[in-house]
Motif scaffolding. Structure first.
Motif, PDB file in Angstrom:
ATOM      1  N   ALA A  19       0.835  -1.207   0.000  1.00 10.32           N
ATOM      2  CA  ALA A  19       0.000   0.000   0.000  1.00 10.32           C
ATOM      3  C   ALA A  19       0.869   1.256   0.000  1.00 10.32           C
ATOM      4  CB  ALA A  19      -0.929  -0.004   1.209  1.00 10.32           C
ATOM      5  N   ALA A  20       2.033   1.170   0.656  1.00  3.17           N
ATOM      6  CA  ALA A  20       2.938   2.319   0.674  1.00  3.17           C
ATOM      7  C   ALA A  20       3.423   2.671  -0.731  1.00  3.17           C
ATOM      8  CB  ALA A  20       4.130   2.030   1.589  1.00  3.17           C
ATOM      9  N   HIS A  21       3.379   1.686  -1.634  1.00  2.03           N
ATOM     10  CA  HIS A  21       3.743   1.943  -3.028  1.00  2.03           C
ATOM     11  C   HIS A  21       2.509   2.259  -3.876  1.00  2.03           C
ATOM     12  CE1 HIS A  21       7.892   0.133  -2.587  1.00  2.03           C
ATOM     13  NE2 HIS A  21       7.279  -0.426  -1.563  1.00  2.03           N
ATOM     14  N   GLY A  22       1.361   2.235  -3.256  1.00  5.31           N
ATOM     15  CA  GLY A  22       0.130   2.473  -4.009  1.00  5.31           C
ATOM     16  C   GLY A  22      -0.234   1.327  -4.929  1.00  5.31           C
TER      17      GLY A  22
ATOM     18  N   ALA B 288       7.314  -8.231 -11.036  1.00  7.97           N
ATOM     19  CA  ALA B 288       8.482  -9.053 -10.735  1.00  7.97           C
ATOM     20  C   ALA B 288       8.692 -10.102 -11.821  1.00  7.97           C
ATOM     21  CB  ALA B 288       8.320  -9.720  -9.379  1.00  7.97           C
ATOM     22  N   ALA B 289       7.603 -10.691 -12.289  1.00  9.83           N
ATOM     23  CA  ALA B 289       7.723 -11.698 -13.346  1.00  9.83           C
ATOM     24  C   ALA B 289       8.329 -11.065 -14.592  1.00  9.83           C
ATOM     25  CB  ALA B 289       6.358 -12.299 -13.664  1.00  9.83           C
ATOM     26  N   LEU B 290       7.881  -9.860 -14.923  1.00  7.68           N
ATOM     27  CA  LEU B 290       8.428  -9.173 -16.095  1.00  7.68           C
ATOM     28  C   LEU B 290       9.896  -8.838 -15.892  1.00  7.68           C
ATOM     29  CD1 LEU B 290       5.472  -6.788 -16.958  1.00  7.68           C
ATOM     30  CD2 LEU B 290       6.417  -8.612 -18.400  1.00  7.68           C
ATOM     31  N   ALA B 291      10.226  -8.348 -14.696  1.00  4.51           N
ATOM     32  CA  ALA B 291      11.598  -7.947 -14.430  1.00  4.51           C
ATOM     33  C   ALA B 291      12.528  -9.160 -14.455  1.00  4.51           C
ATOM     34  CB  ALA B 291      11.689  -7.235 -13.088  1.00  4.51           C
ATOM     35  N   GLU B 292      12.021 -10.298 -13.995  1.00  2.00           N
ATOM     36  CA  GLU B 292      12.861 -11.491 -13.948  1.00  2.00           C
ATOM     37  C   GLU B 292      13.041 -12.152 -15.311  1.00  2.00           C
ATOM     38  OE1 GLU B 292      11.602 -14.424 -11.172  1.00  2.00           O
ATOM     39  OE2 GLU B 292      11.700 -13.064  -9.453  1.00  2.00           O
ATOM     40  N   ASP B 293      11.927 -12.335 -16.001  1.00  2.00           N
ATOM     41  CA  ASP B 293      11.959 -13.192 -17.183  1.00  2.00           C
ATOM     42  C   ASP B 293      11.770 -12.442 -18.483  1.00  2.00           C
ATOM     43  OD1 ASP B 293      12.191 -15.183 -15.328  1.00  2.00           O
ATOM     44  OD2 ASP B 293      10.058 -15.660 -15.309  1.00  2.00           O
TER      45      ASP B 293
ATOM     46  N   ARG C 257       0.847   4.114 -14.741  1.00  4.71           N
ATOM     47  CA  ARG C 257       1.879   4.702 -13.902  1.00  4.71           C
ATOM     48  C   ARG C 257       3.236   4.709 -14.588  1.00  4.71           C
ATOM     49  NH1 ARG C 257       2.062   4.000  -8.037  1.00  4.71           N
ATOM     50  NH2 ARG C 257      -0.060   4.232  -7.281  1.00  4.71           N
ATOM     51  N   GLY C 258       3.264   4.237 -15.799  1.00 11.94           N
ATOM     52  CA  GLY C 258       4.521   4.250 -16.538  1.00 11.94           C
ATOM     53  C   GLY C 258       5.510   3.209 -16.073  1.00 11.94           C
ATOM     54  N   LEU C 259       5.025   2.178 -15.388  1.00  8.89           N
ATOM     55  CA  LEU C 259       5.934   1.143 -14.901  1.00  8.89           C
ATOM     56  C   LEU C 259       6.113   0.049 -15.941  1.00  8.89           C
ATOM     57  CD1 LEU C 259       4.542   0.867 -11.264  1.00  8.89           C
ATOM     58  CD2 LEU C 259       6.435   2.261 -12.110  1.00  8.89           C
ATOM     59  N   VAL C 260       5.260   0.107 -16.943  1.00 12.79           N
ATOM     60  CA  VAL C 260       5.157  -0.990 -17.894  1.00 12.79           C
ATOM     61  C   VAL C 260       4.662  -0.419 -19.219  1.00 12.79           C
ATOM     62  CG1 VAL C 260       3.059  -2.355 -18.249  1.00 12.79           C
ATOM     63  CG2 VAL C 260       4.857  -3.233 -16.777  1.00 12.79           C
ATOM     64  N   VAL C 261       5.035  -1.038 -20.327  1.00 14.62           N
ATOM     65  CA  VAL C 261       4.552  -0.583 -21.630  1.00 14.62           C
ATOM     66  C   VAL C 261       3.816  -1.705 -22.332  1.00 14.62           C
ATOM     67  CG1 VAL C 261       5.268   0.084 -23.944  1.00 14.62           C
ATOM     68  CG2 VAL C 261       6.330   1.164 -21.968  1.00 14.62           C
TER      69      VAL C 261
ATOM     70  N   GLU D  49      10.942   0.326  -9.468  1.00 15.18           N
ATOM     71  CA  GLU D  49       9.855   0.079  -8.523  1.00 15.18           C
ATOM     72  C   GLU D  49       9.841  -1.385  -8.099  1.00 15.18           C
ATOM     73  OE1 GLU D  49       8.343   1.852  -6.697  1.00 15.18           O
ATOM     74  OE2 GLU D  49       6.163   1.698  -6.650  1.00 15.18           O
ATOM     75  N   ALA D  50      10.071  -2.278  -9.039  1.00 15.39           N
ATOM     76  CA  ALA D  50      10.115  -3.702  -8.711  1.00 15.39           C
ATOM     77  C   ALA D  50      11.189  -3.964  -7.666  1.00 15.39           C
ATOM     78  CB  ALA D  50      10.387  -4.531  -9.972  1.00 15.39           C
ATOM     79  N   HIS D  51      12.303  -3.311  -7.839  1.00 20.12           N
ATOM     80  CA  HIS D  51      13.409  -3.488  -6.896  1.00 20.12           C
ATOM     81  C   HIS D  51      13.028  -2.972  -5.505  1.00 20.12           C
ATOM     82  CE1 HIS D  51      17.430  -2.482  -5.109  1.00 20.12           C
ATOM     83  NE2 HIS D  51      17.630  -3.728  -5.492  1.00 20.12           N
ATOM     84  N   ARG D  52      12.425  -1.800  -5.487  1.00 18.85           N
ATOM     85  CA  ARG D  52      12.004  -1.236  -4.202  1.00 18.85           C
ATOM     86  C   ARG D  52      10.964  -2.132  -3.529  1.00 18.85           C
ATOM     87  NH1 ARG D  52       9.865   3.630  -6.421  1.00 18.85           N
ATOM     88  NH2 ARG D  52      11.400   3.738  -8.104  1.00 18.85           N
TER      89      ARG D  52
END
Lengths: 150, 150
Positions: A36-39, A49-54, A83-87, A109-112
């Motif tokens: 929730a702190a990240h909204g 995380a799945a996207l960042a990993e694979d 939110r611009g985290l993904v395209v 953001e994934a890292h955080r």
DNA sequence: TTCTCAACGTTGGCCCAGCCAACGTTGGCG
DNA sequence: CGCCAACGTTGGCTGGGCCAACGTTGAGAA
């Protein structure tokens, strides 16, 4: 009669399934407070995380990887893209598909969020020693292995 | 690429909170399948068992004992009363309250459901030795004790 | 080639569990 | 007596998961 514990019938309270569900619900609370702190919510993180990993994937693929229904992936990706985290881009090789990729902001953001998850684990396992944490992990893993023979 | 496990990102898959939630969800599935055979749900059993163990109580009391919201207790008691497993009577000593008591049929059903719960535990813990089951129970109990300091 | 069938993204809806606000009723305490 | 708290009940909202349907698009069979 202002007694302390307002829990379930004694018969259930000591039952492994009950202990599991209670422990899981504490864990879920810790995690979702962190998220929730990240909204964001749990499934957002799973996808990110799945996207960042694979690496990039179609929505259907993502859903399969994360065990999230494809109809629910739509909305989650909308949020992340908003939110611009993904395209989200049409796949030139297969016009049925969208290719989803993490942006730099998304990777950050994934890292955080991964750190947030780690902190939640610490809080969750606070009362256990390192050795006991390993024991617990091992036992649960055994349980899951057994019960997920499809 | 028809690989087997469609789970979450690797980072999460090994996380205690994830293991817990997965294990709990397996347990919940086993339990609710068992309960379904009785045409009831988990919270029905919680109430019935609490009544069978500790005797008659008002709805509010029951809710506190079982950690079920009093508004949800209403519907559940309706169900149980509709099946004759439970009786709802006005409390002569306090006209705000209803006294809920198990009937003989209710006690019998509670007993049968307790057996169902036991079977579910067996299925759930099948891959673990007796010693390991104790370990798991002990670890989870420790976790819960720690996290339920109000 | 044409036909058929499967996979895709998307919309909309349902279910289950849990939680909370509000109301009228009733009891207890100052 | 007057206030406040507890009671049962209704209604509604949330979060998470699941499923059905549709139009679009690709791929393999006839």
């Amino acid at each position: 009669m202002e007694s302390t514990a307002p829990q379930s019938p004694a018969g259930l309270r000591t039952t492994p399934s009950w202990l599991l569900s209670q422990a899981a619900s504490h864990a879920a609370r810790l995690l979702s407070e962190g998220f929730a702190a990240h909204g964001l919510r749990g499934y957002h993180y799973r996808l990110l995380a799945a996207l960042a990993e694979d690496g990039p994937a179609s929505q259907a693929d993502l859903g399969r990887r994360c065990a999230i229904d494809r109809s629910d992936v739509v909305a989650a990706i909308n949020d992340l893209a908003g939110r611009g985290l993904v395209v989200r881009a049409p796949d030139p090789a297969d016009r049925r598909r969208n290719v989803i990729s993490v942006t730099d902001a998304g990777a950050a953001e994934a890292h955080r969020m991964a750190e947030t998850v780690d902190r939640a684990q610490q809080d969750l396992l606070a009362p256990l020693s390192t050795r006991e944490r390993d024991q617990l992990t091992r036992l649960l893993t055994r349980l899951l292995e057994h019960h997920s023979r499809d």
